[in-house]
Design a protein around this motif. Structure first.
Motif, PDB file in Angstrom:
ATOM      1  N   ARG A   1      -4.540 -40.763 -18.318  1.00 58.87           N
ATOM      2  CA  ARG A   1      -5.676 -40.453 -17.439  1.00 58.87           C
ATOM      3  C   ARG A   1      -6.659 -39.435 -17.998  1.00 58.87           C
ATOM      4  O   ARG A   1      -7.663 -39.138 -17.374  1.00 58.87           O
ATOM      5  CB  ARG A   1      -5.174 -40.013 -16.069  1.00 58.87           C
ATOM      6  CG  ARG A   1      -4.416 -38.719 -16.070  1.00 58.87           C
ATOM      7  CD  ARG A   1      -3.907 -38.408 -14.681  1.00 58.87           C
ATOM      8  NE  ARG A   1      -3.097 -37.208 -14.738  1.00 58.87           N
ATOM      9  CZ  ARG A   1      -2.734 -36.522 -13.697  1.00 58.87           C
ATOM     10  NH1 ARG A   1      -3.093 -36.902 -12.498  1.00 58.87           N
ATOM     11  NH2 ARG A   1      -2.009 -35.454 -13.830  1.00 58.87           N
TER      12      ARG A   1
ATOM     13  N   ASP B   1      -2.589 -42.829  -9.677  1.00 61.78           N
ATOM     14  CA  ASP B   1      -4.028 -42.971  -9.447  1.00 61.78           C
ATOM     15  C   ASP B   1      -4.661 -41.629  -9.099  1.00 61.78           C
ATOM     16  O   ASP B   1      -5.836 -41.554  -8.759  1.00 61.78           O
ATOM     17  CB  ASP B   1      -4.318 -44.025  -8.370  1.00 61.78           C
ATOM     18  CG  ASP B   1      -3.635 -43.710  -7.046  1.00 61.78           C
ATOM     19  OD1 ASP B   1      -2.995 -42.647  -6.917  1.00 61.78           O
ATOM     20  OD2 ASP B   1      -3.740 -44.548  -6.135  1.00 61.78           O
TER      21      ASP B   1
ATOM     22  N   ARG C   1      -6.679 -45.644 -12.889  1.00 64.25           N
ATOM     23  CA  ARG C   1      -6.107 -46.754 -12.131  1.00 64.25           C
ATOM     24  C   ARG C   1      -4.606 -46.726 -12.384  1.00 64.25           C
ATOM     25  O   ARG C   1      -4.153 -46.561 -13.518  1.00 64.25           O
ATOM     26  CB  ARG C   1      -6.699 -48.080 -12.620  1.00 64.25           C
ATOM     27  CG  ARG C   1      -6.064 -49.303 -11.953  1.00 64.25           C
ATOM     28  CD  ARG C   1      -6.621 -50.601 -12.498  1.00 64.25           C
ATOM     29  NE  ARG C   1      -6.330 -50.863 -13.894  1.00 64.25           N
ATOM     30  CZ  ARG C   1      -5.151 -51.290 -14.370  1.00 64.25           C
ATOM     31  NH1 ARG C   1      -4.128 -51.491 -13.572  1.00 64.25           N
ATOM     32  NH2 ARG C   1      -5.011 -51.528 -15.668  1.00 64.25           N
ATOM     33  N   ARG C   2      -3.834 -46.864 -11.307  1.00 63.97           N
ATOM     34  CA  ARG C   2      -2.375 -46.863 -11.436  1.00 63.97           C
ATOM     35  C   ARG C   2      -1.937 -48.101 -12.218  1.00 63.97           C
ATOM     36  O   ARG C   2      -2.346 -49.221 -11.921  1.00 63.97           O
ATOM     37  CB  ARG C   2      -1.719 -46.860 -10.065  1.00 63.97           C
ATOM     38  CG  ARG C   2      -0.199 -46.788 -10.119  1.00 63.97           C
ATOM     39  CD  ARG C   2       0.420 -46.920  -8.734  1.00 63.97           C
ATOM     40  NE  ARG C   2      -0.026 -45.889  -7.838  1.00 63.97           N
ATOM     41  CZ  ARG C   2       0.646 -44.756  -7.574  1.00 63.97           C
ATOM     42  NH1 ARG C   2       1.798 -44.552  -8.153  1.00 63.97           N
ATOM     43  NH2 ARG C   2       0.159 -43.881  -6.748  1.00 63.97           N
TER      44      ARG C   2
ATOM     45  N   ILE D   1      -5.947 -45.871 -17.445  1.00 60.49           N
ATOM     46  CA  ILE D   1      -4.791 -46.308 -16.677  1.00 60.49           C
ATOM     47  C   ILE D   1      -3.734 -45.232 -16.827  1.00 60.49           C
ATOM     48  O   ILE D   1      -3.682 -44.535 -17.836  1.00 60.49           O
ATOM     49  CB  ILE D   1      -4.257 -47.683 -17.142  1.00 60.49           C
ATOM     50  CG1 ILE D   1      -3.944 -47.682 -18.639  1.00 60.49           C
ATOM     51  CG2 ILE D   1      -5.224 -48.786 -16.792  1.00 60.49           C
ATOM     52  CD1 ILE D   1      -3.312 -48.957 -19.141  1.00 60.49           C
TER      53      ILE D   1
END
Length: 182
Positions: free
Chosen positions: A110, A121, A142-143, A117
């Motif tokens: 992140r 999140d 984004r998870r 990704i």
């Protein structure tokens, strides 16, 4: 009778797996951010060879395993033939001086501005620098889905193979900042 000089542990030899290091001082990975299009540039030959000693260990800066693992725009990668070929003369220069060279392969997680990704999140909370420098801003991550994990593992596998093809003596795997669950 003359006194025996004290032993300095950092300057004593060390066996690291199959490698016989002449000392324990290691060039640690640090961001240089001097690549173009994620391809190492020829000036890195001078940078790394200047820091090489016979039997010394060097570890590259964070080297992205794929175009989805990127962090900063001027960092190197090792997922394309062009990148592998660009690393070869750098590795050769280190070897010519007797150095041992590992490639740090990384997925930045992140800590990115490029559609990151991560395992979460949750956005990264930047730390305010005490020196008044600008606070870095990162795109919300984004998870990562469970079905995407084998693809990430494969990216590391391929990057390790590419590092061997470039001539590196080994790889150091770095999971990156913020990729782990907090």
């Amino acid at each position: 009778m003359a006194a025996k000089a004290p032993t300095i542990p950092l300057l004593t030899p060390y066996k690291l797996g199959k490698f016989n290091l002449s000392h324990r001082v290691v060039l640690a990975p640090m961001a240089r951010n001097r690549c173009y299009g994620y391809v190492p540039q020829p000036h890195a030959i001078l940078y790394y060879s200047q820091r090489t000693s016979k039997g010394g260990l060097l570890i590259t800066e964070a080297t992205a395993v794929s175009d989805t693992s990127l962090g900063f725009t001027e960092s190197p990668g090792i997922w394309t033939t062009e990148q592998v070929d660009a690393w070869k003369p750098i590795v050769d220069a280190v070897h010519a001086k007797g150095g041992i060279f590992f490639c740090q392969i990384v997925h930045i997680g992140r800590v990115s501005n490029q559609a990151p990704i991560s395992s979460t999140d949750k956005p990264l909370t930047p730390q305010i620098p005490s020196n008044g420098a600008d606070v870095p801003q990162f795109a919300p991550p984004r998870r990562l889905r469970s079905d995407e994990i084998p693809g990430i593992v494969n990216e590391f596998r391929l990057a390790a193979r590419h590092a061997v093809a470039a001539g590196f003596d080994g790889v150091e795997i770095h999971g990156a900042h913020g990729f782990l669950i907090d």
